[in-house]
Write a protein that holds these residues in place. Structure first.
Motif, PDB file in Angstrom:
ATOM      1  N   ARG A 689       0.816  -1.215   0.000  1.00 34.09           N
ATOM      2  CA  ARG A 689       0.000   0.000   0.000  1.00 34.09           C
ATOM      3  C   ARG A 689       0.854   1.271   0.000  1.00 34.09           C
ATOM      4  O   ARG A 689       0.366   2.348  -0.308  1.00 34.09           O
ATOM      5  CB  ARG A 689      -0.931   0.003   1.211  1.00 34.09           C
ATOM      6  CG  ARG A 689      -1.964  -1.116   1.212  1.00 34.09           C
ATOM      7  CD  ARG A 689      -2.688  -1.166   2.542  1.00 34.09           C
ATOM      8  NE  ARG A 689      -3.690  -2.214   2.596  1.00 34.09           N
ATOM      9  CZ  ARG A 689      -3.442  -3.484   2.883  1.00 34.09           C
ATOM     10  NH1 ARG A 689      -2.180  -3.868   3.140  1.00 34.09           N
ATOM     11  NH2 ARG A 689      -4.409  -4.372   2.919  1.00 34.09           N
ATOM     12  N   LEU A 690       2.128   1.122   0.422  1.00 31.06           N
ATOM     13  CA  LEU A 690       3.021   2.278   0.499  1.00 31.06           C
ATOM     14  C   LEU A 690       4.285   2.131  -0.335  1.00 31.06           C
ATOM     15  O   LEU A 690       4.919   3.146  -0.646  1.00 31.06           O
ATOM     16  CB  LEU A 690       3.433   2.527   1.964  1.00 31.06           C
ATOM     17  CG  LEU A 690       2.357   3.026   2.921  1.00 31.06           C
ATOM     18  CD1 LEU A 690       2.901   3.049   4.354  1.00 31.06           C
ATOM     19  CD2 LEU A 690       1.883   4.405   2.515  1.00 31.06           C
ATOM     20  N   ASN A 691       4.648   0.891  -0.702  1.00 42.99           N
ATOM     21  CA  ASN A 691       5.986   0.746  -1.279  1.00 42.99           C
ATOM     22  C   ASN A 691       6.113  -0.489  -2.164  1.00 42.99           C
ATOM     23  O   ASN A 691       7.087  -1.238  -2.065  1.00 42.99           O
ATOM     24  CB  ASN A 691       7.041   0.702  -0.160  1.00 42.99           C
ATOM     25  CG  ASN A 691       8.448   0.896  -0.678  1.00 42.99           C
ATOM     26  OD1 ASN A 691       8.660   1.348  -1.804  1.00 42.99           O
ATOM     27  ND2 ASN A 691       9.420   0.535   0.139  1.00 42.99           N
ATOM     28  N   SER A 692       5.164  -0.695  -3.039  1.00 41.77           N
ATOM     29  CA  SER A 692       5.290  -1.794  -3.987  1.00 41.77           C
ATOM     30  C   SER A 692       6.256  -1.405  -5.104  1.00 41.77           C
ATOM     31  O   SER A 692       6.203  -0.275  -5.621  1.00 41.77           O
ATOM     32  CB  SER A 692       3.926  -2.131  -4.576  1.00 41.77           C
ATOM     33  OG  SER A 692       4.017  -3.215  -5.471  1.00 41.77           O
ATOM     34  N   ASN A 693       7.119  -2.300  -5.480  1.00 42.85           N
ATOM     35  CA  ASN A 693       8.160  -1.995  -6.463  1.00 42.85           C
ATOM     36  C   ASN A 693       7.555  -1.554  -7.798  1.00 42.85           C
ATOM     37  O   ASN A 693       6.635  -2.196  -8.321  1.00 42.85           O
ATOM     38  CB  ASN A 693       9.039  -3.241  -6.675  1.00 42.85           C
ATOM     39  CG  ASN A 693      10.252  -2.927  -7.516  1.00 42.85           C
ATOM     40  OD1 ASN A 693      10.783  -1.823  -7.479  1.00 42.85           O
ATOM     41  ND2 ASN A 693      10.704  -3.921  -8.284  1.00 42.85           N
ATOM     42  N   THR A 694       8.067  -0.450  -8.317  1.00 42.24           N
ATOM     43  CA  THR A 694       7.721   0.190  -9.607  1.00 42.24           C
ATOM     44  C   THR A 694       6.346   0.852  -9.617  1.00 42.24           C
ATOM     45  O   THR A 694       5.994   1.514 -10.599  1.00 42.24           O
ATOM     46  CB  THR A 694       7.803  -0.797 -10.781  1.00 42.24           C
ATOM     47  OG1 THR A 694       6.702  -1.722 -10.728  1.00 42.24           O
ATOM     48  CG2 THR A 694       9.141  -1.534 -10.793  1.00 42.24           C
ATOM     49  N   GLN A 695       5.554   0.714  -8.572  1.00 40.01           N
ATOM     50  CA  GLN A 695       4.254   1.385  -8.529  1.00 40.01           C
ATOM     51  C   GLN A 695       4.433   2.856  -8.129  1.00 40.01           C
ATOM     52  O   GLN A 695       5.354   3.211  -7.400  1.00 40.01           O
ATOM     53  CB  GLN A 695       3.316   0.690  -7.538  1.00 40.01           C
ATOM     54  CG  GLN A 695       3.043  -0.767  -7.844  1.00 40.01           C
ATOM     55  CD  GLN A 695       2.287  -0.967  -9.141  1.00 40.01           C
ATOM     56  OE1 GLN A 695       1.482  -0.123  -9.540  1.00 40.01           O
ATOM     57  NE2 GLN A 695       2.577  -2.055  -9.828  1.00 40.01           N
TER      58      GLN A 695
END
Length: 820
Positions: A689-695
Motif C-alpha cells: 500500500r506504500l511501497n510496492s516496487n515500480t508502482q
C-alpha cells in the motif's frame, strides 16, 4: 525568583481599543437582585417607541438557566415587557410580551471569547421581516425556531420614560416585572458587557459599530454617528461606571458592583484584549460564577476545572496568575497545571498529566504526591501566586507564592507533553476559590518579567487568516453547459477534495502534482487506481484556476453527465489547500520524490515510485516533521494509508474503511521497528500500500502550524456533555476517526454550518449524501462534542482528529477570535 521579562497586563493596542468591561455576577432573585445590574427610572423624554438600535459586546458566564441582557417594562398599564436573553438552551430570545417573539436556531455556548450583539427595532418599516433585526458578530441572524414579527408601528417600552413603582423601568443585566408579569421576575445576567450603545430614532446595522479587519475577524470600531432623545453610550469606566458618554447626560444607576481595588468588577477583559477565565466546557462537578472567575466544589468525584487558555513549552514564555482559596474543607484542594486532556475519576487522575500544589504542602505529579512538606501549607483566604515558565529543555518550571512569599522552584520532565492549562481540583467537601489571571490588579506584584494570561500576550500565530491557505467553497449545480468554473477559493488550490452533498457519489480528490483531468482522479471512499473511479462518465476537474477550479462534463450522454459536479439543483462542497503552485525534485530520502511544498502552511504533496525495499525514506519538503500523512498507490487498486502522530509510526489506519488503527512496523517503519517522520523524510516499509516496487504513489503531508492547524487526539466520555478539545483557534474544518474500534470517518466544517451546532456530516470512507448528525460546537479556541455517538464520543474510546482554522484564538499582533 525566576524570570527577567517586564510584566505586562495588556498587549499591543488594536485599531480601536475597548479599554474595560463590566462584570455581572448573575446572583440573586427578586428585586433588587444581589448581584450587579444597571437601571434607569425616568429617561429625559419619551423618545421613539418605533425605532432604535442597541449595540453591545458580551462574554458569557455559565449557561443552564436564563440570563437576561437587557429588559424594560411599562407602567401604569402593566401589559408590556421587553427583553433579550440567553435562554436555558443557550439560544438568544427576544420578546415583547404583547406577542412579538424571536428565538434563534443557533446556540451560543462559547464562554472563552466575546459576542457582538446588535438589536434593531424598526416597527415603522413597511417590510414586516425588517421590523426586528438581530446581528451577531457582524452577520444578520436569519434562521429562527420562532419568529413573530411586530405589527406596523408597534411600540416598544425600551428606554422610555414613565414611572414604575418600586424601581427601574429599563434594566441592563436583569429582568423585573410586577403584578400580572411577576412570573417574569429575576433572571440576572452572568458574564461581562462592554461598549453599550443605544441610538434612538435610527435603524442602524452592525457595520456602524464593527467591521471585518484584513484577517477576516470581526472587530469593534468607533461609532461615528449621532445620538438624540434617550440615546446613551456606556463605556463602564471605573470612575463613572454608569455615566452616559454620548453627551446627552442620560446616565444610569449601577447597583451591586465593586468599582475599585483588587475585587473590582470593572475589568480589563474586553473584545480587543480577551483574558483567560475558567472554562465551563472543561469543568466537571464544580460550579463557576462571577464571570467564570469563581469556582465552588461540593462533590467527591471527577472534580476539576480548567482555564480557557493553554500555554506551550516555550522557553521565552513566562506566565503568572493568582488563586485565592476562600474556603478549604478538611478534604483539601490542589492547584497548578495539567494537560488539556486530563481527566479525574474517583478522586484520582485517570488520564493525562498534572503538576499541582496541595494545601497541605504536598507536591503532586501525575496524580501521585511527593510530600507533604515540600512547600508551605496554605489555608482559607491565602493568596497563591503561580509563576510558570519553561527551562532550556522545554520542561515546566514552577514557583508558587503564598501571600507573596516564594516557595522553592520545581521543574518536572515534560515527557513529550507540549501543552498545559491552569487548573484547580479538590478531593471532596466544600471548597471555593477565586481566580485572577490579570484582568484586574493582582494582590501581589508578579515576579519580574512574568506576563498575565490574555490573548495579546500569547505568541504571535504563524498564520493570522486561515483562509489564505485553506478554504471551503459551496455551489449548486445548474446542469448547463459542458464545463463549470467554481471561484471564491482565494488562491490557486494545490489539493482539492470535493463531494456532492445531496447524492451518493464518491469523495473525489485531485492535486497539482498529479495534474488535473479524469486520469488523475482519486476517491477517498474508493480503492480504485488513479482515473478509475468514474471512468470519465460523470465529469471531472479539468483545470486549477487562480481562484478555484474548472469542471468538465462526462461522456455518458445523459442529463446527469456532470453529476459529480454540476447536476441541476444538487449541492456541492470543495475543500481546498494551497501548495507551492509548482514542483521540485527532492533527494532527501533514499527514493527521489517530486514535491509541491508549502512549509508556511505545513502542507506538501509528495509523489514517488516504490522500490519494495524495507526502510525506504521519502523527502517531504516541510522542514519540520509531519504529524499526519495520507498516502495512496496511484497505479493500482489498494487502500489509503494514514499516519497520525497521536498513534505513532507503529500504527496505521485506512481512510477508505471503518477499521480501527492496526499495528505494524511494515507500514511507517523498516520492518524491524517503527520510524517516526523527521524534519526532512518519512520512512516506509515494504507493504504494497506504500511501497510496492515500480508502482507510483501520492502522499499528502501535514505539519502542525500555530494558530492554523492541529492534529491531536482525545478520549470519549459517552455523554452529550462531551470532551472539550483545545486547538488554539476557531475551527473551520474537522476530521475525526475512532482509532480504537470500527467506525466511519466524520467530516464537519463551518461553511456548511455557519453557526452552532455544527452537524452537517459527511463520511470520507463512504459515498453517502450529507446527513444531520453528530453535533459538535465549533468554538473560539477549540471544539466540544455534544453527542455520545460511537464515531465521535464513545466512553473510553480513543479518537484522532485533524483540524484547520478560521481564525487563531489570539496572539501578539492579531485581534482575538470572536465567540461562535
Amino acid at each position: 525568583m525566576i524570570g527577567n521579562f517586564f510584566y505586562s497586563s495588556t498587549g499591543a493596542a488594536a485599531a480601536y481599543e475597548i479599554e474595560q468591561s463590566l462584570r455581572f455576577d448573575g446572583s440573586g432573585t427578586g428585586f433588587p437582585p444581589v448581584g450587579g445590574f444597571l437601571g434607569q427610572d425616568n429617561p429625559s423624554s419619551g423618545g421613539s417607541t418605533t425605532q432604535w438600535t442597541c449595540s453591545f459586546w458580551a462574554k458569557r458566564g455559565n449557561s443552564g438557566s436564563v440570563k437576561v441582557l437587557m429588559s424594560s417594562i411599562y407602567q401604569p398599564n402593566n401589559n408590556e415587557a421587553f427583553g433579550i436573553q440567553f435562554t436555558a438552551n443557550d439560544t438568544l430570545l427576544w420578546n415583547l410580551y404583547s406577542a412579538t417573539t424571536f428565538e434563534t436556531s443557533q446556540v451560543f455556548r462559547d464562554y472563552s471569547a466575546w459576542y457582538h450583539i446588535v438589536l434593531v427595532w424598526d416597527s415603522a418599516n413597511a417590510t414586516a421581516a425588517h421590523r426586528c433585526r438581530l446581528y451577531v458578530n457582524g452577520e444578520e441572524v436569519t434562521t429562527w425556531t420562532t419568529r413573530n414579527d411586530p405589527a406596523l408601528n408597534a411600540g416598544n417600552p425600551w428606554c422610555q420614560n414613565g414611572p414604575v413603582p418600586g424601581g427601574s423601568q429599563n434594566l441592563i443585566g436583569y429582568q423585573r416585572a410586577i403584578g400580572a408579569l411577576a412570573w417574569y421576575q429575576s433572571l440576572p445576567y452572568n458574564g461581562y458587557m462592554a461598549e453599550f450603545h443605544c441610538v434612538q430614532g435610527q435603524a442602524l446595522d452592525a457595520n456602524d459599530f464593527g467591521e471585518f479587519n484584513d484577517d477576516g475577524v470581526w472587530v469593534p470600531k468607533k461609532y461615528a454617528g449621532t445620538y438624540s432623545g434617550n440615546s446613551f453610550y456606556l463605556k463602564f469606566d471605573a470612575a463613572d461606571v454608569d455615566g452616559d458618554s454620548s453627551g446627552l447626560g442620560n446616565d444610569w444607576t449601577a447597583s451591586g458592583f465593586t468599582t475599585s481595588g483588587t475585587g473590582t468588577d470593572v475589568m480589563d477583559d474586553t473584545p480587543t484584549t480577551n483574558w483567560c477565565t475558567l472554562n465551563p466546557l472543561s469543568t466537571k462537578s464544580m460550579t463557576l460564577s462571577n464571570g467564570n472567575l469563581d469556582v465552588t466544589s461540593t462533590t467527591t468525584s471527577d472534580r476539576i476545572c480548567k482555564a480557557s487558555f493553554v500555554v506551550k513549552n516555550n522557553t521565552a514564555d513566562k506566565w503568572y496568575w493568582e488563586v485565592t482559596n476562600t474556603t478549604i474543607s478538611a478534604e483539601g484542594l490542589s492547584l497548578g497545571i495539567c494537560s488539556p486532556d486530563a481527566v479525574y475519576s474517583g478522586g484520582t487522575l485517570s488520564s493525562g498529566r498534572d503538576f499541582l500544589y496541595a494545601n497541605d504542602g504536598d507536591y503532586i505529579l501525575d496524580g501521585s504526591g511527593f510530600g507533604p512538606g515540600w512547600w508551605d501549607t496554605f489555608t482559607s483566604n491565602d493568596v497563591i501566586g503561580v509563576a510558570l515558565t519553561f527551562n532550556s529543555s522545554g520542561d515546566p518550571l514552577m514557583e508558587f507564592f503564598v501571600n507573596g512569599v516564594g516557595q522553592r522552584d520545581q521543574a518536572i520532565n515534560a515527557q513529550g507533553q507540549t501543552e498545559w492549562v491552569p487548573c484547580w481540583t479538590t478531593f471532596g467537601g466544600t471548597n471555593n476559590a477565586t481566580f485572577n489571571f490579570g484582568q484586574r490588579a493582582f494582590e501581589y506584584t508578579p515576579p519580574t518579567g512574568f506576563n498575565a494570561l490574555n490573548t495579546a500576550n500569547l505568541p504571535a500565530p504563524d498564520i493570522a487568516d486561515g483562509s489564505d491557505y485553506f478554504n471551503t467553497v459551496l455551489w449548486t449545480g445548474d446542469g448547463f453547459g459542458s464545463s463549470r468554473t467554481i471561484s471564491g477559493v482565494g488562491f490557486q488550490p494545490g489539493f482539492v477534495w470535493t463531494k456532492s452533498r445531496t447524492e451518493t457519489w464518491q469523495h473525489l480528490i485531485y492535486d497539482s502534482v498529479r495534474g488535473a483531468g479524469n486520469e488523475s482522479e482519486l476517491a477517498s471512499s474508493n480503492i480504485a487506481a488513479e482515473g478509475g473511479v468514474n471512468a470519465n462518465l460523470y465529469g471531472y476537474l479539468s483545470a486549477f484556476t487562480s481562484d478555484g477550479m474548472t469542471f468538465t462534463s462526462g461522456t455518458d450522454g445523459t442529463a446527469d453527465q456532470s453529476g459529480y459536479y454540476n447536476k441541476g439543483g444538487q449541492t456541492y462542497v470543495a475543500w481546498n489547500w494551497l501548495a507551492a503552485n509548482g514542483t521540485s525534485s527532492n533527494t532527501d530520502g533514499s527514493i527521489t520524490s517530486t514535491v509541491s511544498a508549502n512549509p508556511t502552511a505545513g502542507f506538501s504533496i509528495v509523489s514517488y515510485t516504490g522500490t519494495g525495499i524495507q526502510g525506504s525514506t521519502i523527502g517531504h519538503g516541510l522542514g519540520v516533521a509531519p504529524k499526519l500523512i495520507i498516502a495512496k498507490v496511484r497505479s493500482t487498486t489498494n487502500d489509503w494509508v494514514v499516519y497520525h502522530a497521536s498513534e505513532g509510526a507503529g500504527k496505521y489506519g485506512y481512510l477508505n474503511t471503518t477499521d480501527a488503527f492496526g499495528s505494524s512496523n511494515n507500514f511507517w517503519g523498516n520492518g524491524a521497528s517503527a520510524v517516526e517522520p523527521t524534519s526532512s523524510v518519512f520512512t516506509i516499509g515494504s507493504n504494497a500500500r506504500l511501497n510496492s516496487n515500480t508502482q507510483t504513489f501520492i502522499a499528502y503531508c501535514f505539519a502542525e502550524v500555530e494558530g492554523y492547524s492541529k492534529f491531536g487526539s482525545y478520549t470519549g466520555n459517552g455523554s452529550t456533555d462531551g470532551p472539550f478539545v483545545y486547538t488554539g483557534f476557531r475551527p473551520k474544518w474537522l476530521l475525526i476517526k475512532c482509532s480504537s474500534t470500527l467506525t466511519n470517518w466524520y467530516l464537519l466544517d463551518s461553511t456548511r454550518n455557519t453557526y452552532n451546532v455544527t452537524n452537517s456530516l459527511l463520511r470520507p470512507n463512504i459515498p453517502d449524501a450529507e446527513i444531520s448528525a453528530v453535533p459538535v460546537d465549533f468554538l473560539s479556541n477549540g471544539f466540544k462534542l455534544r453527542d455520545a455517538d460511537g464515531g465521535s464520543n464513545a466512553s473510553g474510546s480513543t479518537y484522532i482528529f485533524m483540524a484547520f482554522s478560521e481564525h487563531p484564538f489570539g496572539g501578539d499582533g492579531v485581534s482575538p477570535a470572536t465567540a461562535r
